[in-house]
Design a protein around this motif. Structure first.
Motif, PDB file in Angstrom:
ATOM      1  N   ASP A  29       0.856  -1.157  -0.031  1.00 10.40           N
ATOM      2  CA  ASP A  29       0.019  -0.128  -0.058  1.00 10.40           C
ATOM      3  C   ASP A  29       0.518   1.258  -0.118  1.00 10.40           C
ATOM      4  O   ASP A  29       0.390   2.403  -0.140  1.00 10.40           O
ATOM      5  N   HIS A  30       2.140   1.178  -0.021  1.00 12.59           N
ATOM      6  CA  HIS A  30       3.180   2.205  -0.356  1.00 12.59           C
ATOM      7  C   HIS A  30       3.209   2.805  -1.837  1.00 12.59           C
ATOM      8  O   HIS A  30       3.651   3.813  -2.259  1.00 12.59           O
ATOM      9  N   ILE A  31       2.686   1.937  -2.685  1.00 13.83           N
ATOM     10  CA  ILE A  31       2.808   2.024  -4.089  1.00 13.83           C
ATOM     11  C   ILE A  31       1.688   3.076  -4.418  1.00 13.83           C
ATOM     12  O   ILE A  31       0.699   3.199  -4.010  1.00 13.83           O
ATOM     13  N   ILE A  32       2.264   4.279  -5.270  1.00 16.20           N
ATOM     14  CA  ILE A  32       1.532   5.057  -6.007  1.00 16.20           C
ATOM     15  C   ILE A  32       1.059   4.581  -7.460  1.00 16.20           C
ATOM     16  O   ILE A  32       1.849   4.583  -8.280  1.00 16.20           O
ATOM     17  N   LEU A  33       0.135   3.849  -7.324  1.00 18.77           N
ATOM     18  CA  LEU A  33      -0.412   2.710  -8.422  1.00 18.77           C
ATOM     19  C   LEU A  33      -0.524   3.479  -9.833  1.00 18.77           C
ATOM     20  O   LEU A  33      -0.198   2.989 -10.848  1.00 18.77           O
ATOM     21  N   ILE A  34      -0.965   4.793  -9.905  1.00 19.77           N
ATOM     22  CA  ILE A  34      -1.484   5.514 -11.181  1.00 19.77           C
ATOM     23  C   ILE A  34      -0.078   6.078 -11.714  1.00 19.77           C
ATOM     24  O   ILE A  34      -0.076   6.147 -12.852  1.00 19.77           O
ATOM     25  N   ALA A  35       1.126   5.980 -10.947  1.00 22.83           N
ATOM     26  CA  ALA A  35       2.223   6.501 -11.595  1.00 22.83           C
ATOM     27  C   ALA A  35       3.111   5.149 -11.693  1.00 22.83           C
ATOM     28  O   ALA A  35       4.536   5.368 -12.189  1.00 22.83           O
ATOM     29  N   ASP A  36       2.622   3.830 -11.593  1.00 24.96           N
ATOM     30  CA  ASP A  36       3.642   2.758 -11.881  1.00 24.96           C
ATOM     31  C   ASP A  36       3.652   2.360 -13.378  1.00 24.96           C
ATOM     32  O   ASP A  36       2.581   1.822 -14.077  1.00 24.96           O
ATOM     33  N   MET A  37       4.839   2.703 -14.191  1.00 23.89           N
ATOM     34  CA  MET A  37       4.883   2.501 -15.339  1.00 23.89           C
ATOM     35  C   MET A  37       5.010   1.040 -15.723  1.00 23.89           C
ATOM     36  O   MET A  37       4.335   0.693 -16.995  1.00 23.89           O
ATOM     37  N   ARG A  63      -9.787  -7.542 -14.231  1.00 21.00           N
ATOM     38  CA  ARG A  63      -9.958  -8.537 -13.113  1.00 21.00           C
ATOM     39  C   ARG A  63      -8.916  -9.242 -12.500  1.00 21.00           C
ATOM     40  O   ARG A  63      -8.659  -9.239 -11.272  1.00 21.00           O
ATOM     41  N   TRP A  64      -7.845  -9.447 -13.321  1.00 19.03           N
ATOM     42  CA  TRP A  64      -6.561  -9.863 -12.808  1.00 19.03           C
ATOM     43  C   TRP A  64      -5.863  -8.900 -11.988  1.00 19.03           C
ATOM     44  O   TRP A  64      -5.308  -8.777 -11.186  1.00 19.03           O
ATOM     45  N   LEU A  65      -6.115  -7.557 -12.522  1.00 22.51           N
ATOM     46  CA  LEU A  65      -5.673  -6.187 -11.706  1.00 22.51           C
ATOM     47  C   LEU A  65      -6.228  -6.342 -10.203  1.00 22.51           C
ATOM     48  O   LEU A  65      -5.528  -5.992  -9.217  1.00 22.51           O
ATOM     49  N   LYS A  66      -7.577  -6.627 -10.443  1.00 23.49           N
ATOM     50  CA  LYS A  66      -8.218  -6.432  -9.015  1.00 23.49           C
ATOM     51  C   LYS A  66      -7.642  -7.647  -8.183  1.00 23.49           C
ATOM     52  O   LYS A  66      -7.788  -7.564  -6.824  1.00 23.49           O
ATOM     53  N   GLN A  67      -7.433  -8.815  -8.744  1.00 20.55           N
ATOM     54  CA  GLN A  67      -6.834 -10.052  -7.741  1.00 20.55           C
ATOM     55  C   GLN A  67      -5.649  -9.498  -7.196  1.00 20.55           C
ATOM     56  O   GLN A  67      -5.303  -9.894  -5.890  1.00 20.55           O
ATOM     57  N   LYS A  68      -4.674  -8.804  -8.000  1.00 20.98           N
ATOM     58  CA  LYS A  68      -3.621  -8.394  -7.174  1.00 20.98           C
ATOM     59  C   LYS A  68      -3.592  -6.875  -6.517  1.00 20.98           C
ATOM     60  O   LYS A  68      -2.900  -6.847  -5.568  1.00 20.98           O
ATOM     61  N   PRO A  75      -8.411  -0.828  -9.965  1.00 22.14           N
ATOM     62  CA  PRO A  75      -9.310  -2.035 -10.624  1.00 22.14           C
ATOM     63  C   PRO A  75     -10.621  -1.825 -10.754  1.00 22.14           C
ATOM     64  O   PRO A  75     -11.234  -1.878 -11.879  1.00 22.14           O
ATOM     65  N   TYR A  76     -11.146  -1.230  -9.741  1.00 20.37           N
ATOM     66  CA  TYR A  76     -12.825  -1.049  -9.835  1.00 20.37           C
ATOM     67  C   TYR A  76     -13.159   0.239 -10.858  1.00 20.37           C
ATOM     68  O   TYR A  76     -14.095   0.271 -11.490  1.00 20.37           O
ATOM     69  N   PHE A  77     -12.291   1.235 -10.781  1.00 18.67           N
ATOM     70  CA  PHE A  77     -12.451   2.251 -11.765  1.00 18.67           C
ATOM     71  C   PHE A  77     -12.184   1.924 -13.058  1.00 18.67           C
ATOM     72  O   PHE A  77     -13.116   2.191 -13.962  1.00 18.67           O
ATOM     73  N   LEU A  78     -11.404   0.953 -13.499  1.00 17.48           N
ATOM     74  CA  LEU A  78     -11.308   0.606 -14.791  1.00 17.48           C
ATOM     75  C   LEU A  78     -12.556  -0.472 -15.154  1.00 17.48           C
ATOM     76  O   LEU A  78     -12.671  -0.396 -16.420  1.00 17.48           O
ATOM     77  N   ILE A  79     -12.759  -1.323 -14.206  1.00 14.54           N
ATOM     78  CA  ILE A  79     -13.992  -2.123 -14.567  1.00 14.54           C
ATOM     79  C   ILE A  79     -15.194  -1.328 -14.813  1.00 14.54           C
ATOM     80  O   ILE A  79     -15.944  -1.355 -15.827  1.00 14.54           O
ATOM     81  N   TYR A 103     -19.954   0.238  -9.401  1.00 13.45           N
ATOM     82  CA  TYR A 103     -18.334   0.182  -9.243  1.00 13.45           C
ATOM     83  C   TYR A 103     -17.797   1.519  -9.035  1.00 13.45           C
ATOM     84  O   TYR A 103     -16.666   1.669  -8.287  1.00 13.45           O
ATOM     85  N   MET A 104     -18.469   2.445  -9.737  1.00 15.12           N
ATOM     86  CA  MET A 104     -18.031   3.948  -9.155  1.00 15.12           C
ATOM     87  C   MET A 104     -18.336   4.103  -7.456  1.00 15.12           C
ATOM     88  O   MET A 104     -17.670   4.816  -7.066  1.00 15.12           O
ATOM     89  N   ASP A 105     -19.467   3.712  -7.027  1.00 12.07           N
ATOM     90  CA  ASP A 105     -19.622   3.758  -5.642  1.00 12.07           C
ATOM     91  C   ASP A 105     -18.550   2.922  -4.895  1.00 12.07           C
ATOM     92  O   ASP A 105     -18.002   3.185  -3.774  1.00 12.07           O
TER      93      ASP A 105
END
Length: 393
Positions: A29-37, A63-68, A75-79, A103-105
């Motif tokens: 949870d230290h990862i800034i995921l939207i900046a992960d190249m 959904r693979w992303l959601k599992q990880k 992941p929920y935003f993309l779905i 999903y937006m909720d």
């Protein structure tokens, strides 16, 4: 009831995902995921699949992303975004609303938790603004007009958008909110004066800066790049009187995602309105062919645009048989989705009346012209033209 059931299933999936990823919350949870190249490289094809209407392929990757990363809103935003693009071609179709809203909720719920972690506060603000923004777009559409829900979502979107303002050095994605605020905080009160009091407590925007920022997002962002291009295309073509620049963007979007019906019809529309009939004809014919073959997302809304353009093009060529064929299809497409209070519908009927009149088929000509007279608003130009045509009989 359908929305409640959908929400339950989504929440159940979240709980399962969180249970499976309990360790990853602590470790990652230290990862800034939207900046992960690396992650962007991993899901690049899924993003392309989504915008090219290959929804099942895209969702499998998301959904693979959601599992990880079940602890993260991405992941929920993309779905949810995957569901949004199922809605885009025909906003009258509400069959995907339930999943999209759920999903937006979910994005909002997870982002609120993430928002409490200082390292993730700005990132969480981005997802909160994005989720509320998309909900606001849905509720404020002409087909929904749920103004109270739209106002609530819009207020929250603005709130979180301001939290991440000026923080795009962390990620170019964060500039997307700045761009939209700068443009629409000026455009909205200019075009809807009654809404001006809602923005009185916010800083003054800058439309020109907003457009420049949208361009920057469209060049440098990953998750919001295509959405920025869509807004830029619509703003330049619809609000700023720059159809050539909008046409360039629409051409790029159509060529990049050739099976996206929304991009396809927007490209056809801009080609037609610019007078480039030679290019508009094959593009519009391709839309009709994809509708007839049952391709995903291609339906009557796109059909009435394309059929009308083709009717006009062949009408100008004095090819009466093809013109009549496409005008009739434009009428049929319009009737099938109850879009009979539109120019495409009325002018298709008027044009059919004129063609049959020229051919000497008085009975059929009168039928179409009277239909315009009966159905169009009395003060509208098309109603006046139908009356004038009928006077000659």
């Amino acid at each position: 009831m359908k929305y409640i059931i959908t929400t339950i299933f989504v929440l159940a999936a979240i709980l399962q995902g969180n249970a499976l990823n309990a360790d990853s919350v602590k470790k990652e949870d230290h990862i800034i995921l939207i900046a992960d190249m690396q992650l962007q490289i991993d899901i690049n094809q899924a993003m392309n699949d989504m915008y090219n209407f290959k929804f099942d392929k895209a969702e499998k990757q998301f959904r693979w992303l959601k599992q990880k990363y079940g602890w993260h809103p991405l992941p929920y935003f993309l779905i949810g975004l995957n569901e949004w693009w199922k809605i885009m071609p025909n906003l009258d179709d509400r069959s995907h609303d339930g999943k999209f809203i759920a999903y937006m909720d979910t994005v909002i719920s997870i982002s609120e938790r993430l928002h409490e972690i200082p390292r993730h506060e700005v990132e969480a603000s981005f997802f909160l603004a994005a989720a509320y923004g998309f909900l606001g777009r849905l509720h404020s559409s002409e087909e929904r007009r749920d103004w109270s829900k739209s106002a609530f979502a819009g207020k929250n979107a603005l709130k979180y958008m301001k939290e991440s303002e000026g923080m795009h050095h962390l990620s170019p994605e964060l500039l997307f909110g700045d761009a939209l605020f700068n443009y629409f905080s000026v455009w909205v009160p200019e075009n809807y004066p009654l809404l001006k009091p809602l923005l009185v407590f916010f800083p003054k925007g800058d439309k020109k800066l907003g457009i420049e920022q949208l361009r920057e997002v469209s060049y440098n962002a990953f998750y919001t790049r295509t959405e920025a291009q869509v807004f830029l295309m619509r703003i330049l073509g619809g609000y700023e009187g720059m159809p050539r620049k909008a046409l360039q963007i629409s051409e790029y979007l159509h060529q990049t995602y050739p099976d996206n019906p929304y991009f396809h019809r927007y490209y056809a529309r801009l080609l037609y309105s610019s007078g480039n009939y030679a290019a508009a004809r094959p593009v519009s014919e391709d839309i009709i062919a994809k509708i007839d073959s049952g391709m995903v997302g291609y339906e009557a809304t796109s059909g009435r645009y394309a059929a009308f353009f083709l009717g006009q093009i062949y009408d100008n060529k004095k090819d009466n048989e093809k013109a009549k064929y496409y005008y009739k299809r434009a009428v049929e497409f319009s009737q099938s989705i109850e879009a009979t209070d539109t120019g495409y519908y009325h002018y298709s009927l008027l044009s059919l009346g004129r063609i049959y009149k020229e051919e000497g088929d008085e009975k059929t000509a009168k039928k179409y012209l009277k239909q315009v007279k009966d159905e169009a608003k009395r003060k509208s130009p098309v109603h006046k033209k139908a009356r004038e045509e009928l006077k000659d009989f």
